[in-house]
Design a protein around this motif. Sequence first.
Motif, PDB file in Angstrom:
ATOM      1  N   ASN A  35       3.111 -15.259   0.557  1.00  0.00           N
ATOM      2  CA  ASN A  35       2.502 -16.438   1.168  1.00  0.00           C
ATOM      3  C   ASN A  35       0.989 -16.499   0.979  1.00  0.00           C
ATOM      4  N   ALA A  36       0.436 -15.545   0.235  1.00  0.00           N
ATOM      5  CA  ALA A  36      -1.015 -15.568  -0.026  1.00  0.00           C
ATOM      6  C   ALA A  36      -1.354 -16.801  -0.862  1.00  0.00           C
ATOM      7  N   PRO A  37      -2.551 -17.329  -0.713  1.00  0.00           N
ATOM      8  CA  PRO A  37      -2.947 -18.486  -1.522  1.00  0.00           C
ATOM      9  C   PRO A  37      -2.967 -18.148  -3.007  1.00  0.00           C
ATOM     10  N   SER A  38      -2.765 -19.164  -3.832  1.00  0.00           N
ATOM     11  CA  SER A  38      -2.888 -18.980  -5.283  1.00  0.00           C
ATOM     12  C   SER A  38      -3.450 -20.259  -5.893  1.00  0.00           C
ATOM     13  N   GLY A  39      -4.251 -20.085  -6.944  1.00  0.00           N
ATOM     14  CA  GLY A  39      -4.866 -21.217  -7.616  1.00  0.00           C
ATOM     15  C   GLY A  39      -3.827 -22.211  -8.098  1.00  0.00           C
ATOM     16  N   SER A  40      -4.001 -23.469  -7.767  1.00  0.00           N
ATOM     17  CA  SER A  40      -3.069 -24.551  -8.116  1.00  0.00           C
ATOM     18  C   SER A  40      -1.647 -24.261  -7.651  1.00  0.00           C
ATOM     19  N   ASN A  41      -1.499 -23.376  -6.672  1.00  0.00           N
ATOM     20  CA  ASN A  41      -0.202 -22.966  -6.127  1.00  0.00           C
ATOM     21  C   ASN A  41       0.755 -22.496  -7.224  1.00  0.00           C
ATOM     22  N   LYS A  42       0.217 -21.858  -8.261  1.00  0.00           N
ATOM     23  CA  LYS A  42       1.057 -21.387  -9.375  1.00  0.00           C
ATOM     24  C   LYS A  42       1.943 -20.215  -8.981  1.00  0.00           C
ATOM     25  N   GLN A  43       1.521 -19.412  -8.013  1.00  0.00           N
ATOM     26  CA  GLN A  43       2.310 -18.269  -7.551  1.00  0.00           C
ATOM     27  C   GLN A  43       2.781 -17.421  -8.739  1.00  0.00           C
ATOM     28  N   SER A  44       1.851 -17.092  -9.613  1.00  0.00           N
ATOM     29  CA  SER A  44       2.220 -16.412 -10.866  1.00  0.00           C
ATOM     30  C   SER A  44       2.211 -14.890 -10.774  1.00  0.00           C
ATOM     31  N   THR A  45       1.684 -14.342  -9.691  1.00  0.00           N
ATOM     32  CA  THR A  45       1.653 -12.889  -9.573  1.00  0.00           C
ATOM     33  C   THR A  45       3.041 -12.353  -9.248  1.00  0.00           C
ATOM     34  N   LYS A  46       3.256 -11.105  -9.613  1.00  0.00           N
ATOM     35  CA  LYS A  46       4.507 -10.407  -9.289  1.00  0.00           C
ATOM     36  C   LYS A  46       4.159  -9.082  -8.640  1.00  0.00           C
ATOM     37  N   ILE A  47       5.080  -8.588  -7.823  1.00  0.00           N
ATOM     38  CA  ILE A  47       4.900  -7.316  -7.115  1.00  0.00           C
ATOM     39  C   ILE A  47       6.033  -6.391  -7.529  1.00  0.00           C
ATOM     40  N   VAL A  48       5.677  -5.237  -8.064  1.00  0.00           N
ATOM     41  CA  VAL A  48       6.660  -4.220  -8.432  1.00  0.00           C
ATOM     42  C   VAL A  48       6.615  -3.145  -7.350  1.00  0.00           C
ATOM     43  N   VAL A  49       7.710  -2.989  -6.611  1.00  0.00           N
ATOM     44  CA  VAL A  49       7.787  -2.011  -5.527  1.00  0.00           C
ATOM     45  C   VAL A  49       8.402  -0.732  -6.084  1.00  0.00           C
ATOM     46  N   VAL A  50       7.696   0.375  -5.904  1.00  0.00           N
ATOM     47  CA  VAL A  50       8.156   1.675  -6.406  1.00  0.00           C
ATOM     48  C   VAL A  50       8.280   2.623  -5.218  1.00  0.00           C
ATOM     49  N   GLN A  51       9.496   3.171  -5.032  1.00  0.00           N
ATOM     50  CA  GLN A  51       9.723   4.085  -3.917  1.00  0.00           C
ATOM     51  C   GLN A  51      10.382   5.393  -4.348  1.00  0.00           C
ATOM     52  N   GLU A  52      10.772   5.492  -5.591  1.00  0.00           N
ATOM     53  CA  GLU A  52      11.378   6.736  -6.074  1.00  0.00           C
ATOM     54  C   GLU A  52      10.271   7.753  -6.350  1.00  0.00           C
ATOM     55  N   PRO A  53      10.344   8.931  -5.731  1.00  0.00           N
ATOM     56  CA  PRO A  53       9.270   9.925  -5.872  1.00  0.00           C
ATOM     57  C   PRO A  53       8.905  10.266  -7.316  1.00  0.00           C
ATOM     58  N   GLU A  54       9.902  10.381  -8.198  1.00  0.00           N
ATOM     59  CA  GLU A  54       9.579  10.752  -9.584  1.00  0.00           C
ATOM     60  C   GLU A  54       8.836   9.633 -10.317  1.00  0.00           C
ATOM     61  N   LYS A  55       9.134   8.380  -9.987  1.00  0.00           N
ATOM     62  CA  LYS A  55       8.408   7.259 -10.592  1.00  0.00           C
ATOM     63  C   LYS A  55       6.994   7.162 -10.023  1.00  0.00           C
ATOM     64  N   ILE A  56       6.852   7.411  -8.730  1.00  0.00           N
ATOM     65  CA  ILE A  56       5.519   7.430  -8.119  1.00  0.00           C
ATOM     66  C   ILE A  56       4.685   8.547  -8.737  1.00  0.00           C
ATOM     67  N   LYS A  57       5.290   9.702  -8.963  1.00  0.00           N
ATOM     68  CA  LYS A  57       4.576  10.835  -9.579  1.00  0.00           C
ATOM     69  C   LYS A  57       4.080  10.458 -10.972  1.00  0.00           C
ATOM     70  N   LEU A  58       4.916   9.794 -11.766  1.00  0.00           N
ATOM     71  CA  LEU A  58       4.503   9.358 -13.100  1.00  0.00           C
ATOM     72  C   LEU A  58       3.302   8.419 -13.008  1.00  0.00           C
ATOM     73  N   LEU A  59       3.386   7.426 -12.121  1.00  0.00           N
ATOM     74  CA  LEU A  59       2.286   6.475 -11.953  1.00  0.00           C
ATOM     75  C   LEU A  59       1.030   7.176 -11.440  1.00  0.00           C
ATOM     76  N   SER A  60       1.196   8.099 -10.514  1.00  0.00           N
ATOM     77  CA  SER A  60       0.069   8.855  -9.977  1.00  0.00           C
ATOM     78  C   SER A  60      -0.616   9.655 -11.079  1.00  0.00           C
ATOM     79  N   ASP A  61       0.181  10.300 -11.923  1.00  0.00           N
ATOM     80  CA  ASP A  61      -0.381  11.086 -13.020  1.00  0.00           C
ATOM     81  C   ASP A  61      -1.143  10.197 -14.005  1.00  0.00           C
ATOM     82  N   LEU A  62      -0.604   9.014 -14.301  1.00  0.00           N
ATOM     83  CA  LEU A  62      -1.294   8.081 -15.205  1.00  0.00           C
ATOM     84  C   LEU A  62      -2.620   7.638 -14.596  1.00  0.00           C
ATOM     85  N   ASN A  63      -2.578   7.279 -13.315  1.00  0.00           N
ATOM     86  CA  ASN A  63      -3.778   6.812 -12.634  1.00  0.00           C
ATOM     87  C   ASN A  63      -4.820   7.924 -12.554  1.00  0.00           C
ATOM     88  N   ALA A  64      -4.388   9.131 -12.249  1.00  0.00           N
ATOM     89  CA  ALA A  64      -5.301  10.269 -12.151  1.00  0.00           C
ATOM     90  C   ALA A  64      -5.928  10.578 -13.510  1.00  0.00           C
TER      91      ALA A  64
END
Length: 178
Positions: A35-64
């Motif tokens: 429900n956050a505002p978006s330019g021209s109400n395009k609502q083009s953003t997407k949210i990827v929810v990650v809850q599996e520990p091994e996938k979070i670890k991979l992302l954490s390692d990349l970010n680190a």
Amino acid sequence: MEAIEALKTRRSCRTYTGQQISEEDLNTILECALNAPSGSNKQSTKIVVVQEPEKIKLLSDLNAAIMGTKGDPFYGAPTVCLIVAPVDPGYDGTPKYDLNPVKDGSLVIGAMQTAAFAIGAGSCWINRCKEMLELPEGQAIMKELGLEGYQGVGCCILGYPAKAPAPKKIKEGRIMRY
């Protein structure tokens, strides 16, 4: 919690209990994000929810790795959300980063953080999502999710706070009148 109180007292959380956020709380946070505002109400953003520990670890390692550290930039949070926005290709076919989708993604993260705080959960905006998803491993994740043509805006980590946030000191002189 009242909206004004949440906006004035929300703080980033960098210490989590490790307990996974409940589906009810996660759905509330995601609904607020959508429900956050978006330019021209395009609502083009997407949210990827990650809850599996091994996938979070991979992302954490990349970010680190981008930071040049071995620490966990996600602070042990049990949920990591990647907020992504479309890339607008320029006339010559090279990526031209359109600013509205990135700004829209920023509003999504802000809404997530305020919503999380209002219901007693903790959150923190983690940078380097764009760079993380541009790495070969990140590109593979984006391809697997069918998100080619999207760029990372930011990561929003979620969980339950292990301790109460400290009060914030507001810097003087940040408001100017013209």
